[in-house]
Design a protein around this motif. Structure first.
Motif, short mmCIF file in Angstrom:
data_model
loop_
_atom_site.label_atom_id
_atom_site.label_comp_id
_atom_site.label_asym_id
_atom_site.label_seq_id
_atom_site.Cartn_x
_atom_site.Cartn_y
_atom_site.Cartn_z
N ALA A 151 -5.30 -31.89 12.45
CA ALA A 151 -4.76 -30.58 12.83
C ALA A 151 -5.84 -29.50 12.77
CB ALA A 151 -3.60 -30.22 11.91
N HIS B 14 1.92 -30.35 19.09
CA HIS B 14 1.15 -31.01 20.15
C HIS B 14 0.56 -32.34 19.68
CE1 HIS B 14 1.42 -27.44 22.68
NE2 HIS B 14 1.02 -26.71 21.65
N LEU B 15 0.32 -32.43 18.38
CA LEU B 15 -0.26 -33.65 17.81
C LEU B 15 0.80 -34.63 17.34
CD1 LEU B 15 -3.02 -31.84 15.71
CD2 LEU B 15 -3.42 -33.24 17.76
N TYR C 66 -4.56 -32.36 23.68
CA TYR C 66 -4.67 -32.72 22.27
C TYR C 66 -4.69 -34.23 22.06
CZ TYR C 66 -3.78 -27.81 21.25
OH TYR C 66 -3.87 -26.44 21.18
N TYR D 73 -10.38 -26.49 18.10
CA TYR D 73 -10.51 -26.73 19.55
C TYR D 73 -9.77 -25.65 20.33
CZ TYR D 73 -9.04 -29.01 23.96
OH TYR D 73 -8.74 -29.31 25.26
N LYS D 74 -8.57 -25.31 19.88
CA LYS D 74 -7.79 -24.28 20.56
C LYS D 74 -8.50 -22.92 20.49
CE LYS D 74 -3.29 -21.97 20.62
NZ LYS D 74 -1.92 -21.91 20.04
N GLY E 224 -7.77 -29.87 15.89
CA GLY E 224 -7.00 -29.36 17.02
C GLY E 224 -6.98 -27.85 17.07
N LYS E 225 -6.84 -27.22 15.91
CA LYS E 225 -6.81 -25.76 15.87
C LYS E 225 -8.16 -25.16 16.24
CE LYS E 225 -5.19 -21.65 14.86
NZ LYS E 225 -3.90 -21.08 15.19
N ASP F 186 0.64 -24.03 14.77
CA ASP F 186 0.92 -24.00 16.21
C ASP F 186 0.40 -25.22 16.96
OD1 ASP F 186 -1.65 -23.11 15.61
OD2 ASP F 186 -1.80 -21.89 17.41
N VAL F 187 -0.50 -26.00 16.36
CA VAL F 187 -1.00 -27.19 17.06
C VAL F 187 -0.32 -28.47 16.59
CG1 VAL F 187 -3.24 -26.11 17.46
CG2 VAL F 187 -2.94 -27.63 15.48
N VAL G 5 -2.69 -23.97 10.97
CA VAL G 5 -2.64 -25.08 11.94
C VAL G 5 -1.25 -25.29 12.53
CG1 VAL G 5 -4.56 -26.26 10.81
CG2 VAL G 5 -2.21 -26.84 10.15
#
Length: 354
Positions: free
Chosen positions: A255, A322-323, A6, A261-262, A258-259, A318-319, A316
């Protein structure tokens, strides 16, 4: 999920400030004196804009939103200090509440001259102030994938940013009239879905070949794969009043990236919706801000905008660790409680009748 990086989702923030005469509170064309003085201190982090009454600043590439907060806060303080020394003020609103664009001067620059020559009154009247957020991407292929899916969330974040209820001394009835002003430009609004980065590049090449544009910077969509930086650039928002609001909105865009991307790493894709449908939600956000409803296209029903923003936070959640953006994201709750910049402007207007 183990193995996902991330850290690639760096952020950059650009803000456009209005230059104000402290005596009249009108916009002030100032021959970009703030920019000239600012460049002595912060170099190319401050730039001229098409109208002399606008100053643009941009952060460095920031590893996270905490770093972006410090950079934006420093930029605001620096520009405010320079303005004060010049006998000027700077402010943050998507439109000035009562100044008229006809009395403001255009910055002398070949690019701005070309835009005014082509777009005429649409360009001269485009006296607005926005927030642009860049989120770093590992590849352009990933950038177009994330941009396609992120389009759905643009009205949700836009609603939070609304900060332009007045135009030329009139109460417009919109929470963001800035977008209505900008709609006069070509190649604006929420973009179409592109099947691949090659399809996007071919679109750009066709426009250049047919003399629609000379380069991809004249793509002024609410979201775009940046033509020169390895970023997805979110351009839909009014400039918020406060640094914290700017950073919270930045954190939300980061976020979302990032989400998505996941999900992509799990071979999952977010549902794509047409530009026509998404623009229905954009209009609602422009008109009502966070006090209206947006369409939940999956349920085919209207849902309170605040409820959908809370659902976005769940999406969002859960990410965010990580950010490292927990603090910035948590401010969304306060924004929903105290209202947007537009709501606060309207409250002052109702209390003072001016």
């Amino acid at each position: 999920m183990a193995g996902l990086d991330y850290k690639k989702f760096t952020v950059g923030v650009e803000e456009e400030y209005m230059v104000i005469d402290p005596l009249t509170r009108e916009l002030k064309s100032h021959e970009q004196k703030i920019v000239q003085e600012g460049q002595k201190i912060i170099m190319d982090k401050v730039k001229a804009e098409m109208h002399q009454a606008v100053v643009e600043v941009g952060t460095d590439i920031c590893a996270d939103v905490d770093e972006a907060f410090m950079d934006v806060a420093t930029l605001r303080k620096t520009i405010s200090g320079i303005a004060d020394e010049l006998g000027l003020w700077v402010g943050a609103s998507g439109t000035h509440p009562f100044s008229h664009w006809e009395s403001q001067l255009i910055t002398e620059h070949i690019r701005y001259n070309e835009i005014v020559n082509e777009l005429q009154e649409a360009a001269r009247s485009n006296l607005i102030f926005g927030l642009h957020v860049h989120v770093g991407m590992e590849t352009r292929e990933m950038a177009i994938h994330i941009a396609n899916s992120a389009r759905y969330f643009l009205p949700h974040i836009f609603a939070l940013s609304t900060n332009s209820p007045f135009w030329e001394g009139r109460l417009t009835g919109y929470k963001s009239f800035r977008t209505k002003v900008f709609d006069k430009f070509p190649r604006t609004g929420i973009p179409d879905y592109f099947e691949s980065i090659e399809a996007y590049d071919n679109y750009i090449k066709l426009l250049v070949k047919t003399n629609c544009i000379d380069n991809a910077k004249k793509i002024w969509w609410d979201l775009r794969v940046h033509p020169f930086f390895n970023t997805v650039e979110f351009r839909i928002c009014d400039i918020p009043m406060t640094v914290q609001e700017t950073i919270t909105i930045t954190a939300l865009f980061q976020a979302i990236c990032g989400k998505l991307y996941k999900l992509h790493s799990q071979n999952l894709n977010f549902q794509m919706y047409s530009r026509a449908l998404l623009n229905e939600n954009k209009w609602r956000a422009s008109r009502y801000g966070i006090d209206g409803t947006l369409i939940d296209f999956g349920k085919e029903s209207e849902v309170n905008t605040r409820v959908l923003i809370y659902e976005l936070l769940d999406f969002v959640d859960d990410v965010i660790p990580h950010l490292g953006s927990q603090h910035a994201i948590s401010h969304v709750h306060k924004m929903l409680e105290q209202g947007t910049g537009a709501d606060r402007q309207l409250k002052v207007f109702e209390e003072t009748k001016s």
